[in-house]
Design a protein around this motif. Structure first.
Motif, PDB file in Angstrom:
ATOM      1  N   THR A   1       0.829  -1.180   0.000  1.00 25.43           N
ATOM      2  CA  THR A   1       0.000   0.000   0.000  1.00 25.43           C
ATOM      3  C   THR A   1       0.870   1.238   0.000  1.00 25.43           C
ATOM      4  O   THR A   1       1.807   1.347   0.770  1.00 25.43           O
ATOM      5  CB  THR A   1      -0.920   0.010   1.238  1.00 25.43           C
ATOM      6  OG1 THR A   1      -1.641  -1.207   1.252  1.00 25.43           O
ATOM      7  CG2 THR A   1      -1.871   1.165   1.206  1.00 25.43           C
TER       8      THR A   1
ATOM      9  N   ALA B   1      -7.127   0.130  -5.173  1.00 22.76           N
ATOM     10  CA  ALA B   1      -6.066   0.384  -6.157  1.00 22.76           C
ATOM     11  C   ALA B   1      -4.889  -0.567  -5.938  1.00 22.76           C
ATOM     12  O   ALA B   1      -4.361  -1.144  -6.893  1.00 22.76           O
ATOM     13  CB  ALA B   1      -5.605   1.835  -6.085  1.00 22.76           C
ATOM     14  N   ALA B   2      -4.494  -0.758  -4.696  1.00 26.66           N
ATOM     15  CA  ALA B   2      -3.387  -1.677  -4.402  1.00 26.66           C
ATOM     16  C   ALA B   2      -3.786  -3.123  -4.701  1.00 26.66           C
ATOM     17  O   ALA B   2      -2.989  -3.895  -5.236  1.00 26.66           O
ATOM     18  CB  ALA B   2      -2.956  -1.541  -2.942  1.00 26.66           C
TER      19      ALA B   2
ATOM     20  N   GLN C   1      -3.706  -3.595  -8.459  1.00 25.37           N
ATOM     21  CA  GLN C   1      -2.331  -3.664  -8.945  1.00 25.37           C
ATOM     22  C   GLN C   1      -1.732  -5.037  -8.648  1.00 25.37           C
ATOM     23  O   GLN C   1      -1.077  -5.633  -9.506  1.00 25.37           O
ATOM     24  CB  GLN C   1      -1.480  -2.573  -8.301  1.00 25.37           C
ATOM     25  CG  GLN C   1      -0.054  -2.552  -8.802  1.00 25.37           C
ATOM     26  CD  GLN C   1       0.764  -1.432  -8.183  1.00 25.37           C
ATOM     27  OE1 GLN C   1       0.389  -0.853  -7.175  1.00 25.37           O
ATOM     28  NE2 GLN C   1       1.889  -1.133  -8.793  1.00 25.37           N
ATOM     29  N   GLU C   2      -1.983  -5.561  -7.475  1.00 26.41           N
ATOM     30  CA  GLU C   2      -1.465  -6.882  -7.113  1.00 26.41           C
ATOM     31  C   GLU C   2      -2.085  -7.960  -8.012  1.00 26.41           C
ATOM     32  O   GLU C   2      -1.387  -8.851  -8.499  1.00 26.41           O
ATOM     33  CB  GLU C   2      -1.766  -7.179  -5.653  1.00 26.41           C
ATOM     34  CG  GLU C   2      -1.178  -8.479  -5.165  1.00 26.41           C
ATOM     35  CD  GLU C   2      -1.419  -8.718  -3.684  1.00 26.41           C
ATOM     36  OE1 GLU C   2      -1.365  -9.884  -3.283  1.00 26.41           O
ATOM     37  OE2 GLU C   2      -1.655  -7.745  -2.948  1.00 26.41           O
TER      38      GLU C   2
ATOM     39  N   ALA D   1      -3.270  -7.555 -11.024  1.00 27.04           N
ATOM     40  CA  ALA D   1      -2.728  -7.383 -12.376  1.00 27.04           C
ATOM     41  C   ALA D   1      -1.341  -7.989 -12.490  1.00 27.04           C
ATOM     42  O   ALA D   1      -1.006  -8.611 -13.507  1.00 27.04           O
ATOM     43  CB  ALA D   1      -2.692  -5.901 -12.738  1.00 27.04           C
ATOM     44  N   GLN D   2      -0.521  -7.848 -11.465  1.00 23.24           N
ATOM     45  CA  GLN D   2       0.817  -8.429 -11.488  1.00 23.24           C
ATOM     46  C   GLN D   2       0.749  -9.955 -11.508  1.00 23.24           C
ATOM     47  O   GLN D   2       1.520 -10.604 -12.215  1.00 23.24           O
ATOM     48  CB  GLN D   2       1.631  -7.945 -10.291  1.00 23.24           C
ATOM     49  CG  GLN D   2       2.025  -6.492 -10.402  1.00 23.24           C
ATOM     50  CD  GLN D   2       2.670  -5.946  -9.140  1.00 23.24           C
ATOM     51  OE1 GLN D   2       2.532  -6.518  -8.062  1.00 23.24           O
ATOM     52  NE2 GLN D   2       3.364  -4.828  -9.276  1.00 23.24           N
TER      53      GLN D   2
ATOM     54  N   GLU E   1      -0.316 -10.945 -15.008  1.00 24.17           N
ATOM     55  CA  GLU E   1       0.807 -10.760 -15.931  1.00 24.17           C
ATOM     56  C   GLU E   1       1.796 -11.913 -15.809  1.00 24.17           C
ATOM     57  O   GLU E   1       2.270 -12.452 -16.816  1.00 24.17           O
ATOM     58  CB  GLU E   1       1.499  -9.424 -15.642  1.00 24.17           C
ATOM     59  CG  GLU E   1       2.630  -9.109 -16.578  1.00 24.17           C
ATOM     60  CD  GLU E   1       3.280  -7.769 -16.293  1.00 24.17           C
ATOM     61  OE1 GLU E   1       3.931  -7.241 -17.203  1.00 24.17           O
ATOM     62  OE2 GLU E   1       3.145  -7.251 -15.167  1.00 24.17           O
TER      63      GLU E   1
END
Length: 56
Positions: A2, A23-24, A27-28, A30-31, A34
């Motif tokens: 965060t 948001a965090a 992002q996690e 999405a990683q 990926e």
């Protein structure tokens, strides 16, 4: 993972406290996607085996 929240963003801070840091979390996620996609699309081991078989 965060990011620090400044005191000048009280609305965001309150939302994070109530709902979690979307948001965090995004992002996690999405990683992870990926990484999974990169692993699924990595054909290098197959190419290496095919190249060795053809060379012999």
């Amino acid at each position: 993972m965060t990011a620090p929240i400044s005191s000048t963003e009280p609305i965001y801070r309150e939302l994070v406290e109530e709902q979690g840091d979307a948001a965090a979390a995004a992002q996690e996620a999405a990683q992870k996607v990926e990484h999974t996609a990169a692993s699924a699309l990595d054909w290098s081991a197959l190419r290496a085996r095919t190249t060795r078989a053809v060379a012999h």
